[in-house]
Design a protein around this motif. Sequence first.
Motif, PDB file in Angstrom:
ATOM      1  N   LYS A  20       0.820  -1.206   0.000  1.00 24.62           N
ATOM      2  CA  LYS A  20       0.000   0.000   0.000  1.00 24.62           C
ATOM      3  C   LYS A  20       0.856   1.259   0.000  1.00 24.62           C
ATOM      4  O   LYS A  20       1.991   1.244   0.445  1.00 24.62           O
ATOM      5  CB  LYS A  20      -0.910   0.025   1.223  1.00 24.62           C
ATOM      6  N   SER A  21       0.257   2.320  -0.446  1.00 22.23           N
ATOM      7  CA  SER A  21       0.874   3.638  -0.299  1.00 22.23           C
ATOM      8  C   SER A  21       0.851   3.993   1.187  1.00 22.23           C
ATOM      9  O   SER A  21      -0.078   3.595   1.918  1.00 22.23           O
ATOM     10  CB  SER A  21       0.062   4.672  -1.087  1.00 22.23           C
ATOM     11  N   ILE A  22       1.823   4.750   1.639  1.00 12.64           N
ATOM     12  CA  ILE A  22       1.867   5.162   3.044  1.00 12.64           C
ATOM     13  C   ILE A  22       0.595   5.912   3.442  1.00 12.64           C
ATOM     14  O   ILE A  22       0.169   5.893   4.587  1.00 12.64           O
ATOM     15  CB  ILE A  22       3.128   5.982   3.348  1.00 12.64           C
ATOM     16  N   PHE A  23      -0.057   6.541   2.481  1.00  8.98           N
ATOM     17  CA  PHE A  23      -1.263   7.314   2.757  1.00  8.98           C
ATOM     18  C   PHE A  23      -2.519   6.450   2.837  1.00  8.98           C
ATOM     19  O   PHE A  23      -3.580   6.913   3.232  1.00  8.98           O
ATOM     20  CB  PHE A  23      -1.431   8.409   1.703  1.00  8.98           C
ATOM     21  N   ASP A  24      -2.401   5.187   2.440  1.00  8.58           N
ATOM     22  CA  ASP A  24      -3.544   4.280   2.462  1.00  8.58           C
ATOM     23  C   ASP A  24      -3.506   3.285   3.611  1.00  8.58           C
ATOM     24  O   ASP A  24      -4.395   2.446   3.732  1.00  8.58           O
ATOM     25  CB  ASP A  24      -3.624   3.505   1.136  1.00  8.58           C
ATOM     26  N   ILE A  25      -2.476   3.340   4.441  1.00  9.55           N
ATOM     27  CA  ILE A  25      -2.357   2.401   5.553  1.00  9.55           C
ATOM     28  C   ILE A  25      -3.308   2.844   6.661  1.00  9.55           C
ATOM     29  O   ILE A  25      -3.271   3.986   7.116  1.00  9.55           O
ATOM     30  CB  ILE A  25      -0.904   2.333   6.064  1.00  9.55           C
ATOM     31  N   SER A  26      -4.170   1.925   7.085  1.00  7.61           N
ATOM     32  CA  SER A  26      -5.118   2.253   8.160  1.00  7.61           C
ATOM     33  C   SER A  26      -5.614   0.968   8.818  1.00  7.61           C
ATOM     34  O   SER A  26      -5.411  -0.131   8.305  1.00  7.61           O
ATOM     35  CB  SER A  26      -6.308   3.039   7.599  1.00  7.61           C
ATOM     36  N   ASN A  27      -6.258   1.130   9.949  1.00  8.08           N
ATOM     37  CA  ASN A  27      -6.905   0.025  10.679  1.00  8.08           C
ATOM     38  C   ASN A  27      -5.969  -1.135  11.012  1.00  8.08           C
ATOM     39  O   ASN A  27      -6.365  -2.286  10.958  1.00  8.08           O
ATOM     40  CB  ASN A  27      -8.113  -0.494   9.886  1.00  8.08           C
ATOM     41  N   LEU A  28      -4.725  -0.815  11.381  1.00 10.44           N
ATOM     42  CA  LEU A  28      -3.784  -1.873  11.748  1.00 10.44           C
ATOM     43  C   LEU A  28      -3.943  -2.306  13.198  1.00 10.44           C
ATOM     44  O   LEU A  28      -3.567  -3.407  13.564  1.00 10.44           O
ATOM     45  CB  LEU A  28      -2.341  -1.415  11.510  1.00 10.44           C
ATOM     46  N   TRP A  29      -4.468  -1.438  14.023  1.00 10.34           N
ATOM     47  CA  TRP A  29      -4.628  -1.774  15.427  1.00 10.34           C
ATOM     48  C   TRP A  29      -5.844  -1.054  15.989  1.00 10.34           C
ATOM     49  O   TRP A  29      -6.318  -0.080  15.436  1.00 10.34           O
ATOM     50  CB  TRP A  29      -3.383  -1.401  16.237  1.00 10.34           C
ATOM     51  N   SER A  30      -6.317  -1.563  17.111  1.00  5.53           N
ATOM     52  CA  SER A  30      -7.424  -0.946  17.837  1.00  5.53           C
ATOM     53  C   SER A  30      -6.934  -0.658  19.247  1.00  5.53           C
ATOM     54  O   SER A  30      -6.887  -1.567  20.090  1.00  5.53           O
ATOM     55  CB  SER A  30      -8.627  -1.890  17.897  1.00  5.53           C
ATOM     56  N   PRO A  31      -6.525   0.574  19.529  1.00  4.37           N
ATOM     57  CA  PRO A  31      -5.993   0.886  20.859  1.00  4.37           C
ATOM     58  C   PRO A  31      -7.035   0.644  21.953  1.00  4.37           C
ATOM     59  O   PRO A  31      -8.222   0.898  21.755  1.00  4.37           O
ATOM     60  CB  PRO A  31      -5.652   2.374  20.775  1.00  4.37           C
ATOM     61  N   LYS A  32      -6.569   0.137  23.090  1.00  9.87           N
ATOM     62  CA  LYS A  32      -7.459  -0.089  24.229  1.00  9.87           C
ATOM     63  C   LYS A  32      -7.782   1.213  24.941  1.00  9.87           C
ATOM     64  O   LYS A  32      -8.791   1.317  25.618  1.00  9.87           O
ATOM     65  CB  LYS A  32      -6.826  -1.077  25.199  1.00  9.87           C
ATOM     66  N   PHE A  33      -6.903   2.207  24.822  1.00  9.80           N
ATOM     67  CA  PHE A  33      -7.128   3.516  25.428  1.00  9.80           C
ATOM     68  C   PHE A  33      -6.347   4.543  24.632  1.00  9.80           C
ATOM     69  O   PHE A  33      -5.414   4.213  23.908  1.00  9.80           O
ATOM     70  CB  PHE A  33      -6.714   3.540  26.902  1.00  9.80           C
ATOM     71  N   LYS A  34      -6.738   5.790  24.771  1.00 14.46           N
ATOM     72  CA  LYS A  34      -6.084   6.865  24.035  1.00 14.46           C
ATOM     73  C   LYS A  34      -5.054   7.548  24.931  1.00 14.46           C
ATOM     74  O   LYS A  34      -5.342   7.835  26.096  1.00 14.46           O
ATOM     75  CB  LYS A  34      -7.123   7.881  23.574  1.00 14.46           C
ATOM     76  N   ILE A  35      -3.881   7.779  24.405  1.00 13.69           N
ATOM     77  CA  ILE A  35      -2.867   8.538  25.119  1.00 13.69           C
ATOM     78  C   ILE A  35      -3.035   9.991  24.714  1.00 13.69           C
ATOM     79  O   ILE A  35      -2.923  10.329  23.538  1.00 13.69           O
ATOM     80  CB  ILE A  35      -1.449   8.050  24.784  1.00 13.69           C
ATOM     81  N   THR A  36      -3.340  10.832  25.697  1.00 13.70           N
ATOM     82  CA  THR A  36      -3.490  12.255  25.426  1.00 13.70           C
ATOM     83  C   THR A  36      -2.235  12.981  25.902  1.00 13.70           C
ATOM     84  O   THR A  36      -1.373  12.395  26.567  1.00 13.70           O
ATOM     85  CB  THR A  36      -4.713  12.836  26.160  1.00 13.70           C
ATOM     86  N   LYS A  37      -2.144  14.260  25.598  1.00 15.75           N
ATOM     87  CA  LYS A  37      -0.974  15.034  26.031  1.00 15.75           C
ATOM     88  C   LYS A  37      -0.917  15.166  27.543  1.00 15.75           C
ATOM     89  O   LYS A  37       0.138  15.459  28.104  1.00 15.75           O
ATOM     90  CB  LYS A  37      -0.960  16.392  25.349  1.00 15.75           C
TER      91      LYS A  37
END
Length: 109
Positions: A20-37
């Motif tokens: 794939k093109s680097i711009f088409d890579i998606s949905n490789l993982w489903s994070p269990k939680f979001k890391i915010t700043k």
Amino acid sequence: MNPYSTLPDRAFWKKAVSEKSIFDISNLWSPKFKITKDSKVVTFGSCFAQHIGNALDSRGFNWVSTETPPKGLSQENAKKYNYNIFSARTGNIYTTSLLKQWVEWATGI
């Protein structure tokens, strides 16, 4: 039939990434939680963990460094003595069992 035959394309590097093109890579993982700043993040490990810590810190995330270098210590010597390389001056930690041991030492368990 084999254990891989029912897995989706995203489970395979070739189909999910390399073809794939680097711009088409998606949905490789489903994070269990979001890391915010605001999330406190620590890093331990090897070279990879060093780069993750630097990347988080340079992007304004709350990367935790528990041991700051003494005043007057040059940046070269701070790096030599493992200040701000990992979240603590443990040196490389290659296994989860070693990280567990460090946590036990730190917490007195």
